[in-house]
Design a protein around this motif. Structure first.
Motif, short mmCIF file in Angstrom:
data_model
loop_
_atom_site.label_atom_id
_atom_site.label_comp_id
_atom_site.label_asym_id
_atom_site.label_seq_id
_atom_site.Cartn_x
_atom_site.Cartn_y
_atom_site.Cartn_z
N ILE A 1 52.71 -97.75 -55.04
CA ILE A 1 51.91 -98.89 -55.49
C ILE A 1 51.29 -99.61 -54.30
CG2 ILE A 1 53.31 -99.16 -57.57
CD1 ILE A 1 54.71 -101.53 -56.26
N ALA B 1 51.30 -102.19 -52.22
CA ALA B 1 52.20 -103.27 -51.84
C ALA B 1 52.73 -103.02 -50.44
CB ALA B 1 53.36 -103.36 -52.83
N ARG C 1 54.31 -107.42 -56.22
CA ARG C 1 54.18 -106.60 -57.43
C ARG C 1 55.44 -106.66 -58.29
NH1 ARG C 1 50.06 -102.94 -57.28
NH2 ARG C 1 50.25 -103.23 -59.52
N LEU D 1 55.28 -105.57 -62.02
CA LEU D 1 55.23 -104.11 -62.21
C LEU D 1 56.61 -103.50 -61.98
CD1 LEU D 1 53.87 -101.40 -62.67
CD2 LEU D 1 53.13 -101.45 -60.26
#
Length: 172
Positions: free
Chosen positions: A145, A147, A154, A157
């Motif tokens: 992801i 990040a 995040r 998520l």
């Protein structure tokens, strides 16, 4: 730390090197776990910076449940993964796990079939390639992801991915 007596479902968290047992991610994921009927525990490992001592501490706690889930972030990911051989969890959830560093680069054993790994593409502490290696070796899910290492930006998520894993544990 006292363990829940005869927990049917238990999530045991392992925090990272620079954090504590109830940081942002663990607090949020513990809420997710409780909402799904899991007991939670998060031992404090701050008395040592040695990852293998932390593994020994977790194994010595002997968390037991009908369905045990280990979850760890950074060095806590290493701790959780390395404890799998002894604790035999039903599932493993790793966040930017600090695997394959010189001196503590043994391959984890006993990784459960239900294993999900999340790693930030902009992680400048633990290269995302280490999670890719782990996922390939163990047939684990890998979520890369946008990040940094903490993954805190995040968190929604990550909470959704964790909730999904716990739902699959409950269904198994």
């Amino acid at each position: 730390m006292t363990l829940p007596a005869d927990a049917a479902d238990l999530v045991c968290f392992a925090h990272g090197k620079e954090s504590g047992p109830w940081g942002l991610k663990i607090t949020r994921l513990a809420d997710v776990a409780r909402q799904q009927g899991f007991e939670v525990m998060s031992p404090d490992y701050r008395q040592t910076q040695n990852p293998d001592e932390r593994v020994a501490m977790l194994v010595a706690l002997r968390p037991r449940a009908r369905r045990l889930v280990l979850a760890g972030s950074s060095m806590g990911g290493y701790v959780s993964a390395m404890a799998c051989a002894a604790l035999r969890p039903q599932a493993l959830f790793l966040m930017a796990p600090a695997l394959y560093f010189p001196g503590w680069d043994a391959e984890p054993e006993g990784i459960p079939a239900l294993c999900s790994t999340v790693h930030g593409l902009r992680d400048d502490i633990v290269p995302a390639e280490r999670s890719l290696r782990f996922a390939k070796t163990h047939g684990a899910e890998l979520h890369l992801i946008d990040a940094e290492h903490t993954l805190n930006a995040r968190i929604d998520l990550i909470a959704a991915l964790f909730a999904d894993l716990l739902q699959r544990v409950r269904a198994s």
